[in-house]
Design a protein around this motif. Structure first.
Motif, PDB file in Angstrom:
ATOM      1  N   ARG A 348      44.703  59.940  23.297  1.00 47.79           N
ATOM      2  CA  ARG A 348      43.241  59.992  23.356  1.00 47.79           C
ATOM      3  C   ARG A 348      42.682  61.125  22.488  1.00 47.79           C
ATOM      4  O   ARG A 348      43.065  62.276  22.654  1.00 47.79           O
ATOM      5  CB  ARG A 348      42.783  60.266  24.784  1.00 47.79           C
ATOM      6  CG  ARG A 348      42.852  59.078  25.708  1.00 47.79           C
ATOM      7  CD  ARG A 348      42.504  59.515  27.110  1.00 47.79           C
ATOM      8  NE  ARG A 348      42.895  58.495  28.082  1.00 47.79           N
ATOM      9  CZ  ARG A 348      42.056  57.573  28.567  1.00 47.79           C
ATOM     10  NH1 ARG A 348      40.796  57.567  28.210  1.00 47.79           N
ATOM     11  NH2 ARG A 348      42.481  56.677  29.431  1.00 47.79           N
ATOM     12  N   PRO A 351      44.259  60.847  17.286  1.00 49.08           N
ATOM     13  CA  PRO A 351      44.820  59.587  16.769  1.00 49.08           C
ATOM     14  C   PRO A 351      46.034  59.778  15.870  1.00 49.08           C
ATOM     15  O   PRO A 351      46.936  58.963  15.889  1.00 49.08           O
ATOM     16  CB  PRO A 351      43.647  58.974  15.995  1.00 49.08           C
ATOM     17  CG  PRO A 351      42.704  60.095  15.719  1.00 49.08           C
ATOM     18  CD  PRO A 351      42.886  61.088  16.821  1.00 49.08           C
ATOM     19  N   GLU A 488      32.843  53.136  26.391  1.00 45.98           N
ATOM     20  CA  GLU A 488      33.521  53.384  25.123  1.00 45.98           C
ATOM     21  C   GLU A 488      34.749  54.292  25.267  1.00 45.98           C
ATOM     22  O   GLU A 488      35.699  54.188  24.502  1.00 45.98           O
ATOM     23  CB  GLU A 488      32.519  54.051  24.181  1.00 45.98           C
ATOM     24  CG  GLU A 488      32.525  53.512  22.783  1.00 45.98           C
ATOM     25  CD  GLU A 488      31.355  54.080  22.003  1.00 45.98           C
ATOM     26  OE1 GLU A 488      31.587  54.968  21.182  1.00 45.98           O
ATOM     27  OE2 GLU A 488      30.206  53.652  22.266  1.00 45.98           O
ATOM     28  N   ARG A 491      37.746  52.059  26.673  1.00 45.86           N
ATOM     29  CA  ARG A 491      38.138  50.819  25.986  1.00 45.86           C
ATOM     30  C   ARG A 491      38.627  51.166  24.581  1.00 45.86           C
ATOM     31  O   ARG A 491      38.083  52.062  23.932  1.00 45.86           O
ATOM     32  CB  ARG A 491      36.929  49.888  25.845  1.00 45.86           C
ATOM     33  CG  ARG A 491      36.350  49.413  27.166  1.00 45.86           C
ATOM     34  CD  ARG A 491      36.903  48.055  27.537  1.00 45.86           C
ATOM     35  NE  ARG A 491      36.258  47.527  28.722  1.00 45.86           N
ATOM     36  CZ  ARG A 491      36.445  46.286  29.158  1.00 45.86           C
ATOM     37  NH1 ARG A 491      37.228  45.458  28.503  1.00 45.86           N
ATOM     38  NH2 ARG A 491      35.843  45.873  30.250  1.00 45.86           N
ATOM     39  N   GLY A 492      39.609  50.432  24.119  1.00 43.63           N
ATOM     40  CA  GLY A 492      40.090  50.606  22.753  1.00 43.63           C
ATOM     41  C   GLY A 492      39.131  49.964  21.765  1.00 43.63           C
ATOM     42  O   GLY A 492      38.138  49.351  22.142  1.00 43.63           O
ATOM     43  N   LYS A 493      39.445  50.082  20.481  1.00 47.37           N
ATOM     44  CA  LYS A 493      38.561  49.556  19.438  1.00 47.37           C
ATOM     45  C   LYS A 493      38.382  48.045  19.552  1.00 47.37           C
ATOM     46  O   LYS A 493      37.341  47.499  19.222  1.00 47.37           O
ATOM     47  CB  LYS A 493      39.123  49.905  18.058  1.00 47.37           C
ATOM     48  CG  LYS A 493      38.781  51.323  17.658  1.00 47.37           C
ATOM     49  CD  LYS A 493      39.032  51.564  16.169  1.00 47.37           C
ATOM     50  CE  LYS A 493      38.633  52.985  15.805  1.00 47.37           C
ATOM     51  NZ  LYS A 493      39.597  53.646  14.946  1.00 47.37           N
ATOM     52  N   ASP A 494      39.427  47.348  20.021  1.00 47.43           N
ATOM     53  CA  ASP A 494      39.343  45.887  20.154  1.00 47.43           C
ATOM     54  C   ASP A 494      38.772  45.489  21.522  1.00 47.43           C
ATOM     55  O   ASP A 494      38.781  44.310  21.872  1.00 47.43           O
ATOM     56  CB  ASP A 494      40.728  45.252  19.965  1.00 47.43           C
ATOM     57  CG  ASP A 494      41.717  45.713  21.034  1.00 47.43           C
ATOM     58  OD1 ASP A 494      41.388  46.627  21.822  1.00 47.43           O
ATOM     59  OD2 ASP A 494      42.822  45.138  21.096  1.00 47.43           O
TER      60      ASP A 494
END
Ligand SMILES: [Zn+2]
Length: 864
Positions: A348, A351, A488, A491-494
């Motif tokens: 988290r 990256p 946000e 949740r991940g980018k997808d």
């Protein structure tokens, strides 16, 4: 001449001065000489390659320092789980240490300022000392903290520079040199056994605590372990510190050191100042590490502010700036070489392993040793003390503000309070919950008379917990419905949900099956503030044809175990009759003194049975139970289950691979339990993720029942045995025994179905012997649990659903995506198999000895 005299005078003056200085230096030298350094005492520098100081020696060192210095007080809090001393060391100036009673009073008033004027608080802030607590090596394989502690202590009591003096004058430092003495000893002995062999540096093959291993950091709320009880006494009640650090270690291939602030999301209901304080302390610690030239320091990443309810994550709700540090690990005391390309981010807000504002100085790789860890830990521990000492009044004033504002928020907010009604499905478990909350320093009142609020009449003996108190945030999290953040940050980018660090809820009453009513109206009644644990003591009614024990009480199972242990027969009710429910226990007779002793010990009433029950009962044959225990670092669920069973006096045998593989299990056991686990861990056919671990353990500690064991378990059930599988171990039974059951959520993506540690609404088939004593509806804890569907077959009648998810609005607290995958599905299934039975319990029925509301589903297995 005059000049000569003057010169002589000057010389003699200088001489005198020199003599004084020399004398003083000699005195100092003597004073310092008395204090033994760690190097002298242990015979090596702490943190040296391949050397670990063992807890018994560290205890001796502290005892010695206690006799050599008046700047510390060594307190033995009592024995650990396995009987080793649990130490608290208080370090401060001699003046402060002789004034502890008064300073404790000052600290208590600042931490709970209700009824004290601001003018008075200002005086207390000026008089008081910052209270700082730091604990070491809770996780015993994370050895650096405990190895650092003696050196930190030595520096504090011997250095006489301004910085040190300021710390001693302004701070009361509560040091817990090992939060897990038993584990420290296990790991040290294991390391010494393997050092210089090919297994040097391998992890411990079993849990580094008698029962709970790594989960000792999940016990800050329920306080099941004695070590937790000591920590709660120190931090929750006697000496609430203004700041606390729990020193840990993490994996080897990321940042070198993590220190708060935490990243997002943060758990609600703490005072906002808490998060600011944590950032403030964390920034100072990171700054001091950079100043000292340490590379690879990370903050504001990796560890979110919404975690479990272990120590550093629960203390913010006690208004304590609770933090952790995490050092990258070596291989215990063995150095580890790390190539630059092996370093990685991927957590988290971190990256990639590249410079960022919260990680400005990536470590380039190279050798990594225990001494590096010890140094980082020492700088960070010192930095916290230093900042608190420089800002003592700010720190204390903020402690006052947090307590005051949380109390005000509680007074204004909704709900205003929680009532724990006296009338409960299992009132003894409700009392147990009240007693746990008292250990946490929560103020609880007990009603002397009936009272009415929000139109409901609550009987005398009900408990009231107002939110207008400093620990409002803790109470709200433990007793109020909670929804994990879905935004946000989670949740991940997808769009796929990110797994919370631990469970998505830690609602105590929901886990315990205790009814708690949030209330808003004014409460008028006669209440008494509880000042000590609520005692329970059952009574024995005489004059009937035997006795009946309420099967809804968890403690009745303990009472029955104690009775059977004393040779007294107990019967179980299968059919309801006047005032008696299926699942109640009948004791036809027994020596009155014994019955009274059991009633007093368990709190269970022995009610007089009006007339002898001839039908609809059966005599309990207590089952012979074996529970599977494996290596691979141990299985915490297995350890917790052992602890639970011992708490309720259930007999069991730990069953290892060799015995299972030998077969003929039916001779010795009626029931075999497989605790929560993956199929691979049980069979030993573990996947590539664990391959590295395989080679790191000596062969005798590579467990797994293998094909032979699977066949032995099959034969056991076919010949009349009962196999009970908890949580994920149910998949083992489904796969290996070929049951007509499938897991409805096995092939769903996390975007379709996701339920990480949440309480869910179910119905209990409480006329079924496996659900005796349960209410008809209630909550279960779901955590990566299988969900059962009975697949069509020739003998559908062989399968029974004992617990079932309701149709809709299934979630109570936590996080649930895709409830349609659960709707009306089975949560617990009993299946006939050969002459025996397989019992699949998908949810966490006995999780961490916390889910008291569903313990009986496991207990019933014994009482048949
Ligand atoms: Zn840890």
């Amino acid at each position: 001449m005059k000049q000569k005299v003057k010169l002589l005078c000057t010389i003699s003056k200088h001489l005198a001065l020199a003599l004084i200085v020399l004398g003083f230096m000699a005195q100092v030298a003597q004073a310092q000489k008395k204090i033994t350094s760690p190097q002298e005492f242990f015979g090596f520098g702490l943190g040296s390659d391949r050397k670990i100081a063992r807890w018994d020696k560290i205890v001796d060192y502290y005892k010695l320092l206690g006799t050599e210095s008046d700047k510390l007080k060594v307190i033995d809090m009592g024995p650990s789980t396995m009987g080793n001393p649990f130490l608290l060391v208080i370090i401060s100036s001699p003046e402060n240490l002789t004034n502890l009673d008064r300073l404790r009073e000052v600290n208590a008033k600042i931490s709970d300022p209700r009824g004290i004027s601001e003018a008075e608080i200002k005086k207390l802030v000026s008089e008081g000392k910052a209270v700082i607590c730091q604990s070491m090596s809770l996780h015993a394989t994370e050895i650096g903290g405990t190895q650092m502690a003696p050196e930190l202590t030595y520096d504090l009591v011997t250095r006489d520079d301004e910085e040190t003096q300021r710390i001693l004058n302004n701070v009361l430092f509560f040091l817990i040199p090992s939060f897990n003495p038993d584990g420290q000893i296990m790991v040290t002995d294991w390391y010494r056994k393997t050092v210089s062999t090919e297994y040097e540096g391998a992890g411990l093959p079993w849990l580094y605590h008698k029962y709970v291993g790594h989960d000792n950091n999940r016990d800050g709320d329920f306080l099941n372990m004695i070590e937790s009880v000591y920590a709660a006494k120190i931090m929750y009640r006697d000496w609430p510190p203004q700041a606390y650090i729990d020193h840990h270690q993490m994996g080897s291939y990321g940042a070198r050191f993590y220190v708060p602030p935490y990243c997002d999301p943060i758990r609600p209901y703490a005072d906002p100042l808490i998060w600011r304080e944590i950032s403030w302390y964390g920034a100072h610690i990171a700054y001091k590490l950079e100043e000292a030239g340490k590379a690879g320091i990370l903050n504001d990443a990796q560890y979110p502010g919404w975690g479990h309810f272990g120590w550093h994550w629960i203390t913010p709700f006690h208004n304590i700036a609770g933090m952790l540090t995490e050092s990258a690990s070596a291989r215990l005391a063995t150095p580890l070489y790390i190539h630059p390309e092996q370093l990685r981010g991927g957590s988290r807000q971190f990256p990639a392993y590249e410079a960022q504002t919260s990680f400005p100085n990536p470590w380039p790789g190279g050798w990594w040793r225990l001494r590096d860890i010890v140094e980082q830990k020492k700088i960070s521990a010192w930095a916290l003390l230093d900042l608190a000492a420089r800002n003592k009044e700010t720190v204390l004033w903020n402690a006052y503000l947090k307590a005051k504002r949380q109390t005000e928020r509680g007074a204004k907010g909704k709900p205003a309070a929680y009532v724990i009604p006296a009338a409960q499905h299992d009132p003894l478990t409700a009392v147990r919950m009240v007693n746990t909350l008292l250990l946490s320093g929560i103020e609880i009142k007990k009603a002397r008379n009936d009272f009415i609020v929000d139109g409901v009449i609550y009987p005398e003996g009900s408990f009231l917990i107002s939110l207008a108190q400093p620990k409002m945030g803790l109470i709200r999290n433990l007793l109020g419905q909670t929804h994990y953040a879905d935004n946000e940050w989670t949740r991940g980018k997808d769009g796929s949900p990110l797994r919370p660090y631990d469970l998505a809820t830690h609602t105590m009453n929901e886990f315990m099956g205790v009814r708690v009513d949030p209330i808003n109206g004014a409460v008028n009644g006669d209440f008494q503030i509880l000042t000590s644990q609520v005692p329970v003591s059952g009574k024995v009614e005489t004059g009937g044809s035997g006795y009946v024990l309420d099967g809804r009480l968890n403690n009745s199972f303990k009472a029955v175990n104690l009775l059977i242990d004393k040779g007294i027969s107990v019967w179980r009710v299968d059919k309801a009759s006047s005032g008696i429910r299926p699942g109640d226990f009948i004791v036809p007779s027994g020596p009155e003194a014994v019955l009274r002793e059991v009633a007093e010990q368990t709190g269970v009433d022995f009610k007089a049975l009006k007339s002898e029950l001839k039908e609809g009962t059966h005599k309990i044959k207590r089952m012979r139970v074996g529970m599977y225990q494996r290596y691979w670092g141990g299985n915490m669920d297995e350890g917790w289950t052992r602890f639970l069973l011992e708490q309720f006096s259930f007999p069991y045998t730990s069953l290892m691979d060799a015995e299972i593989k030998k077969g003929d299990l039916i001779k010795k056991y009626d029931v075999i339990i497989l605790p929560q686990d993956s199929t691979g861990m049980i069979t030993g056919e573990i996947g590539p993720r664990f391959r590295r671990r395989i080679s790191s353990y000596p062969p005798e500690y590579r467990s797994g029942i293998g094909k032979v064991g699977v066949e032995a378990l099959k034969a056991f059930v076919e010949n009349g045995g009962t196999l009970v599988t908890l949580g994920g171990a149910s998949s083992f039974a489904i796969e290996e025994l070929g049951l007509n059951v499938s897991n409805a959520v096995a092939n769903t993506s996390s975007q379709e179905f996701f339920c990480p540690g949440s309480t869910l609404n179910v119905t209990f088939e409480n006329t079924h012997a496996l659900a005796y004593g349960m209410p008809s509806e209630g909550l279960v804890l779901f955590w990566s649990s299988p969900v059962f569907e009975i697949t069509p077959g020739e003998h559908n009648e062989d399968y029974e659903t004992v617990v079932r998810y309701i149709e809709r609005d299934i979630l109570r607290s936590g996080w649930l995506i895709g409830e349609e995958h659960l709707s009306n599905k089975a949560a617990m299934v009993s299946a006939k198999y050969g002459k025996g039975q397989v019992i699949l319990i998908g949810f966490r029925t006995q999780h961490r000895c916390q889910t008291h509301g569903t313990f009986k589903l496991l207990f019933n297995v014994w009482m048949r």
